[in-house]
Design a protein around this motif. Structure first.
Motif, mmCIF file in Angstrom:
data_model
loop_
_atom_site.group_PDB
_atom_site.id
_atom_site.type_symbol
_atom_site.label_atom_id
_atom_site.label_comp_id
_atom_site.label_asym_id
_atom_site.label_seq_id
_atom_site.Cartn_x
_atom_site.Cartn_y
_atom_site.Cartn_z
ATOM 1 N N GLU A 178 33.981 -67.795 -87.731
ATOM 2 C CA GLU A 178 34.949 -68.890 -87.853
ATOM 3 C C GLU A 178 36.280 -68.356 -88.388
ATOM 4 N N GLY A 179 36.195 -67.396 -89.313
ATOM 5 C CA GLY A 179 37.410 -66.778 -89.857
ATOM 6 C C GLY A 179 38.235 -66.129 -88.750
ATOM 7 N N TRP A 180 37.573 -65.424 -87.839
ATOM 8 C CA TRP A 180 38.295 -64.808 -86.716
ATOM 9 C C TRP A 180 38.874 -65.879 -85.796
ATOM 10 N N ARG A 181 38.057 -66.899 -85.494
ATOM 11 C CA ARG A 181 38.512 -67.929 -84.535
ATOM 12 C C ARG A 181 39.712 -68.691 -85.063
ATOM 13 N N ARG A 182 39.728 -68.989 -86.354
ATOM 14 C CA ARG A 182 40.801 -69.825 -86.918
ATOM 15 C C ARG A 182 42.047 -69.036 -87.289
ATOM 16 N N PHE A 183 41.983 -67.734 -87.240
ATOM 17 C CA PHE A 183 43.084 -66.890 -87.719
ATOM 18 C C PHE A 183 44.327 -67.083 -86.849
ATOM 19 N N ASP A 184 45.383 -67.586 -87.439
ATOM 20 C CA ASP A 184 46.623 -67.814 -86.678
ATOM 21 C C ASP A 184 47.797 -67.956 -87.653
ATOM 22 N N GLY A 226 51.213 -69.352 -86.617
ATOM 23 C CA GLY A 226 51.067 -70.510 -85.739
ATOM 24 C C GLY A 226 52.304 -71.356 -85.577
ATOM 25 N N PRO A 240 41.112 -61.155 -90.852
ATOM 26 C CA PRO A 240 40.537 -62.478 -91.110
ATOM 27 C C PRO A 240 39.242 -62.452 -91.914
ATOM 28 N N ARG A 247 49.132 -65.910 -79.343
ATOM 29 C CA ARG A 247 48.393 -67.043 -79.912
ATOM 30 C C ARG A 247 47.096 -67.188 -79.133
ATOM 31 N N PRO A 248 45.957 -66.856 -79.647
ATOM 32 C CA PRO A 248 45.741 -66.343 -80.989
ATOM 33 C C PRO A 248 45.998 -64.835 -81.056
#
Ligand SMILES: NC(=O)c1ccc[n+]([C@@H]2O[C@H](COP(=O)([O-])OP(=O)(O)OC[C@H]3O[C@@H](n4cnc5c(N)ncnc54)[C@H](OP(=O)(O)O)[C@@H]3O)[C@@H](O)[C@H]2O)c1
Length: 294
Positions: free
Chosen positions: A199-205, A208, A100, A217-218
């Motif tokens: 944020e890149g790590w948190r949103r990585f999916d 999905g 990410p 997930r995640p």
């Protein structure tokens, strides 16, 4: 208790599996034995999903982690069946854990130091006298695999180019039962701020919407505590429960320009091993690369 007679336990060969109409084979053969058996299965029309190293360096590439290179990956063609490999367990950790943020950093070099569990050596593994209260700073061929397989998965070139970044590994065996801890330092060409990276790590999916049963997930669980991840606490990360052991935990994120440092943990035998093969098979089915009877 019934004895294990001929009706329960049978020797298998690629020919007998193909004759029995096998659709797919999951291979966890030792390196060295895997190449011929897996090639023969594929030639006979059985799709192969392998943990072993032998075919990881094939051209065209067979190496897949859906969240890392799934978007651009095209399965090798040229026969009725496909053969996909998942990478070395330590390479799995650094490529998935780093994915990410690495593009945002445009890395100049990636340094990885791994603290690898005993189960990574297979059964029966190393002797208790060599491992109890000890660290062994060498694992045969491991550092080369991390570098080569990691570069291929991340699309990093080896020569001079905007995408050239060596992956430099130190791999050690430590007295831990399961879970490989990896300390990563990325030397960056670009300088994003730390919040953008988190944020890149948190949103990585990236999977999905695919609904793959084994996809966590995640895929990355970002830890805020200063002393996590730890093998005893975090090796089985992964939600929902059927995806336990499939998520990589990332923590201890520090940004001291131009260096990003973080620590990650991967279950070597689940996400880094058999679970990775199962996810590759689910991804292949979802992408219609394999069809029963095809
Ligand atoms: N352990 C990990 O964390 C990990 C992670 C990623 C990838 N891998 C890879 O996954 C593969 C398996 O690893 P492992 O740790 O499970 O190793 P392992 O504990 O040594 O198991 C290997 C298994 O393969 C069987 N076997 C050996 N030669 C065979 C043959 N010619 N035909 C059929 N079966 C054969 C062995 O049976 P016998 O016991 O009867 O000899 C054994 O059950 C290896 O290629 C390894 O590099 C392992």
């Amino acid at each position: 208790m019934p004895s294990l007679g001929d009706d329960l336990l049978r020797a298998m060969s690629p020919a007998s599996l193909a004759r029995a109409g096998a659709f797919a084979a999951f291979s966890a053969l030792p390196s060295g034995s895997a190449r011929e058996v897996e090639s023969e299965l594929r030639r006979r029309g059985v799709h192969v999903f392998s943990n072993a190293a032998d075919h990881r360096t094939d051209r065209p590439p067979s190496l897949l982690i859906p969240e890392v290179n799934g978007a651009e990956f095209r399965p090798p063609r040229g026969g009725r069946a496909i053969l996909l490999t998942n990478p070395n367990c330590t390479a799995t950790g650094v490529t998935l854990g780093g994915r990410p943020v690495l593009d945002r950093l445009a890395p100049r070099a990636i340094h990885v130091t791994s603290y690898q569990s005993l189960s990574g050596a297979g059964f029966p593994g190393l002797s208790s006298l060599s491992t109890h209260g000890n660290i062994i700073p060498y694992i045969e061929a491991e550092e080369e695999k991390v570098s080569l397989e990691g570069s291929r998965l991340l699309g990093l070139s080896r020569g001079p180019s905007a995408r050239s970044a060596p992956i430099l590994a130190h791999c050690a065996r430590v007295p831990v039962r399961e879970g490989h801890l990896e300390a990563v330092t990325v030397e960056a060409r670009r300088r994003p701020d730390l919040d953008a990276l988190l944020e890149g790590w948190r949103r990585f999916d990236p999977l999905g919407t695919d609904g793959l049963p084994t996809a966590p997930r995640p895929p990355i669980e970002l830890r805020a505590e200063p002393d996590r991840p730890q093998p005893l606490l975090d090796t089985w990360a992964g939600r929902p429960p059927r995806a336990r052991g499939m998520a990589v935990s990332v923590g201890r994120v520090r940004w001291t320009p131009p260096f990003l440092r973080f620590t990650l943990l991967v279950h070597n035998a689940v996400r880094g091993g058999a679970g990775g093969s199962v996810l590759n098979a689910e991804f292949a089915v979802a992408r219609a690369w394999v069809r029963d009877g095809a």
